[in-house]
Design an enzyme around this catalytic site. Structure first.
Site, PDB file in Angstrom:
ATOM      1  N   SER A 673       0.812  -1.220   0.000  1.00 47.76           N
ATOM      2  CA  SER A 673       0.000   0.000   0.000  1.00 47.76           C
ATOM      3  C   SER A 673       0.844   1.267   0.000  1.00 47.76           C
ATOM      4  CB  SER A 673      -0.942   0.003   1.206  1.00 47.76           C
ATOM      5  OG  SER A 673      -0.213   0.063   2.416  1.00 47.76           O
ATOM      6  N   LYS A 716      -5.996   4.799   8.177  1.00 51.19           N
ATOM      7  CA  LYS A 716      -4.861   5.594   7.691  1.00 51.19           C
ATOM      8  C   LYS A 716      -5.205   7.074   7.644  1.00 51.19           C
ATOM      9  CE  LYS A 716      -2.952   1.814   4.904  1.00 51.19           C
ATOM     10  NZ  LYS A 716      -2.738   1.297   3.537  1.00 51.19           N
TER      11      LYS A 716
END
Length: 858
Positions: A673, A716
């Site tokens: 990611s 996040k």
């Protein structure tokens, strides 16, 4: 911003950012038609698990062998609870299975017999046999005390004594005629010389007899001894005959009494021929061993003398008469339908039973009364639920379970005896036919490993029930969640939920699923929130749980788990961990990662940096070199090399060495990611364009530069937002996410409010170029028809830098080769010069380019 060489970067177009309403999907109160869950009905089955429900239903109703069920799904999905609840509903419609008992095997005592009886009758048989033994202890002694029996017995004994005396007297006369007497001693009959007074002759007088007289006595002694031996044999035969007649007398008396006493039991179990046959065997064995029975009855007389009317059961279990008792292994008299058994500790003994031992006179002994059944016995004819992790953790449990399912027989295993751990012979109980549905519950990894590594597994567990971690966010499923709340509140006497609390919980289910289109099917976690919200509601004095109570339960749960998250934020705020949330920097970007600690996951920013230099090593992953990188992260870094080569190395070699790293990362890094952030750092280092530090990045990239979705996007975003908020929101901060992740956004109201006020921004992108435009403010540029890039764009700056590096590397190679040739010429006489050729491509000389605002690192 103007380059040192006078090239003006082309400004990028304003980026697209998400509106507040796109950041979360909330369940509206208007979607429900009730005021509180008290108005709803019980939930009849499993919520949102149609595939698993159909698989379970099929597996439970098909009767073919091998169609046992493996229920796989994530932990907390309610697999155990929902399966047990569904089984209880199905089991009540099934017939109650038979009982099983073990009894003594009169033909082979080491192989106890297994008897099947209709449900509830095993208990009756055991009670009847116990009562029968008590009746025998009372009535049988009375039969041996009657005058008729005593007279018959005395007559037999008198007859024996009369015959014995006649034989002995006849032998005495014969001995007297030959000068000897027959004496009765404790050792039996003996011979002695007879004196003149008719009494035994002492030894000293015998020695003084004349020699001819002693010789005459010795001569006839053998004849007298032979006569005495014949007499003793006749007496022995008479004794044997007496014992036989007395035994026959006792057997006739006992047979008459036992025939009468056993009649009630034979009549009660007349519909079960195998039970009647065993009862007859018990009666015959009692008659054949009446002497043992009478010994026990003599003890009974002693007990009666102490004021008791019958022997206690313990006495029967410890006496030879224990062979006539019944050991109930399965007792289904209290079952309502087929049994549903859940075994939390599936050891071998708990699964298939065990043989117990007792110490008697220093030795271990066992018999059929010490056999104990296991979970498979209790579930026979029904359903057994096991956790596969628990089974695999116990030694030999998996093998024993497979053997029982393969053979269709249930054998009580004696594992210690099989391995020679007990210096004694065990029993060989008769196997019991096994008809059971086994439902294993485990993780998907368990199913795939067993399927791949155990050849028996596919034949024994043919039904796969997949429990999904989520379900579609539909009106029907929202109503099912509300009914689930009602069911739990009723079962655990919790206050019911108001419609606002139900709406809040459904929204939280979407957050758990990490999707605007899905609801979490992990009802174990939802049940915990329901209980905790009810607790806070009761503490606040609310009769009905409100949305505020649900939010408090969620916040309190997070607060209990977020200590490490707060410590990380403190380190960032104290500048121990370097994270910039303002300004610009070349070759540096804020990536985002997630940390999972048990049941809690949080996001945090990570500084990612890149440096480039001349060389041909390509992209070097420092984490990989330090063995801190996982395989997926390694793959993501290798994809970067493919992207750079595919975009920029079509007309020149890719002549660079680039290093990338997670700064201040001291633990392992896994996942791809951050590959987009790593690529941005490399492109910034190549182009010399600084990247915004007030914008964090998440997303993976493929070789064509497309941004791919990642996991944990909500955590996040919230992790970077928390750092920015703690330092003070500037109105320019935000996060770049893959456009495909927009559907997964379920952000907190705090983030939504900041976005609505223009203090925080969420930028969805589809390509690397879109991200570079946001981070640099410079247009990315599209490749033109001649293969070049528009001047002043990001890709143009990168391409020019790579071309310059390729030329410098080529020039460095030529200079080094020329120096080597000069050294060779000084040592070797010159030869005819060869024709000049070059194996290197010739590139057009680019105009010199420097990074804006700083000197080129080359």
């Amino acid at each position: 911003m103007t380059q040192d060489n006078g090239v003006q970067p082309v400004p990028a177009s304003p980026p697209h950012e998400l509106p507040p309403e796109a950041l979360c999907h909330r369940a509206e109160e208007q979607a429900f038609s009730f005021g509180s869950t008290a108005e709803l009905s019980q939930l009849p089955g499993i919520v949102g698990q149609e595939r698993a429900t159909r698989a379970v239903e099929f597996g439970l109703h098909i009767r073919a062998r091998g169609y046992n069920i493996f229920a796989l799904g994530p932990a907390g999905a309610g697999r155990t609870t929902t399966i047990r609840r569904y089984l209880e509903q199905v089991a009540t419609q099934q017939p109650v299975p038979d009982d099983w008992v073990y009894v003594y095997n009169f033909d082979d005592p080491d192989a106890p017999r297994a008897l099947r009886l209709p449900a509830g009758r095993a208990y009756v048989l055991r009670q009847r046999m116990n009562e029968l033994l008590r009746d025998i202890s009372q009535q049988l002694p009375q039969a041996f005390e009657t005058e008729q029996y005593q007279e018959h017995r005395s007559r037999l004994i008198r007859g024996y004594q009369k015959q014995r005396e006649a034989i002995v007297e006849q032998t005495r006369q014969f001995a007297r005629q030959h000068g000897f007497l027959i004496l009765e001693t404790p050792m039996g009959l003996a011979l002695a010389p007879m004196g003149s007074d008719g009494k035994p002759l002492p030894q000293d007088q015998y020695d003084r007899l004349p020699a001819p007289v002693r010789a005459q006595l010795e001569a006839v002694r053998d004849q007298v001894e032979q006569a005495l031996e014949r007499a003793m044999r006749q007496v022995y035969e008479l004794e044997k005959d007496l014992r036989r007649k007395l035994s026959e007398l006792d057997k006739r008396v006992a047979a008459a009494v036992l025939e009468y006493l056993f009649e009630d039991e034979r009549r009660e179990f007349a519909d079960l021929p195998h039970v009647v046959e065993w009862l007859d065997a018990c009666r015959r064995d009692m008659v054949d061993n009446i002497h043992l029975v009478r010994q026990v009855l003599a003890a009974a007389e002693h007990v009666r003398g102490e004021g008791l009317t019958a022997l206690p059961l313990r006495h029967w279990e410890e006496s030879p008469l224990a062979r006539y008792t019944v050991n109930v292994i399965v007792d289904n008299r209290k079952c309502q339908g087929a049994p549903v058994v859940y075994e939390p500790n599936p050891t071998v003994a708990n699964l298939v039973g065990k043989q117990e031992y007792k110490v008697r006179f220093g030795a271990l002994v066992t018999d059929f009364t010490m056999l104990r059944g296991g979970a498979l016995h209790q579930a026979n004819g029904g359903y057994l639920v096991l956790n596969v992790t628990d089974v695999l953790r116990q030694p030999f449990a998996w093998d024993v379970l497979k053997r029982a399912l393969k053979t269709g027989q249930l054998v009580i295993e004696d594992i210690p005896q099989q391995f020679g751990l007990l210096p004694t012979a065990g029993l060989r109980p008769e196997p019991i036919p096994l008809d059971v549905k086994v439902i294993l519950i485990g993780e998907p990894a368990h199913y795939y490993l067993l399927y791949a590594l155990d050849e028996d597994f596919p034949e024994l567990f043919k039904v796969r029930a997949d429990f999904a971690p989520d379900m579609p966010w539909t009106q029907e499923n929202m109503e099912q969640v509300a009914r689930f709340i009602h069911t739990l509140c009723e079962e655990e006497s919790l206050p019911h939920f108001g419609v606002d609390a139900v709406s809040e919980l459904v929204t939280y289910a979407g957050r758990l699923a990490g999707s605007q289109k899905k609801l979490s099917a992990r009802f174990g976690l939802l049940a915990d929130i329901i209980r905790e919200a009810a607790f806070w509601a009761q503490r606040a004095g609310h009769d009905v749980v409100t949305a505020k109570d649900v939010r408090q339960a969620i916040e309190e749960r997070m607060y209990r788990s977020r200590m490490l998250e707060e410590r990380v934020q403190e380190l960032i705020l104290d500048n121990v961990i370097y994270i910039d949330t303002e300004g610009n920097a070349i070759g540096q970007v804020n990536g985002l990662s997630v940390v999972t600690l048990g049941d809690y996951t949080f996001g945090r920013p990570n500084r990612i940096t890149a440096r480039v230099a001349l060389g041909q090593a390509g992209v070097i992953n420092i984490e990989r070199e330090a063995k801190l990188s996982g395989r997926i992260h390694d793959k993501g870094v290798l994809i970067l090399s493919g992207f750079l080569a595919g975009r920029y190395a079509q007309d020149k070699p890719l002549s660079l060495s680039a290093t990338i790293t997670f700064e201040q990362s001291y633990e392992g890094v896994e996942g791809d990611s951050a590959s987009a952030a790593e690529l941005y750092a490399i492109l910034s280092a190549l182009s010399g364009l600084p990247l915004r530090q007030d914008v964090a990045v998440t997303g993976s990239v493929n070789q064509h530069g497309h941004i791919q979705p990642v996991g944990g996007v909500n955590e996040k975003i919230e992790g970077f937002f928390a750092v920015c908020k703690a330092r003070g929101l500037t109105g320019t901060q935000g996060v770049i996410i893959p456009e495909a992740n927009v559907q997964h956004l379920m952000l907190t109201p705090e983030v939504q409010e900041a976005v609505a006020q223009g203090m925080f921004h969420i930028y969805p992108i589809r390509t690397v170029d879109e991200g570079m435009e946001i981070l640099t403010g410079v247009a990315a540029g599209e490749r033109q028809a001649d293969g070049s890039w528009p001047e002043g764009t990001v890709n143009w700056f990168v391409d020019q830098r790579l071309r310059e590096m390729a030329m410098r590397l080529r020039q460095f190679g030529r200079t080094r080769n020329a120096g080597q040739e000069k050294e060779e010429d000084s040592a070797v006489p010159p030869a005819s010069p060869p024709k000049e050729t070059s194996s290197h491509p010739v590139f057009p000389s680019p105009r010199p380019m420097k990074s804006p605002g700083h000197r080129s690192p080359t």
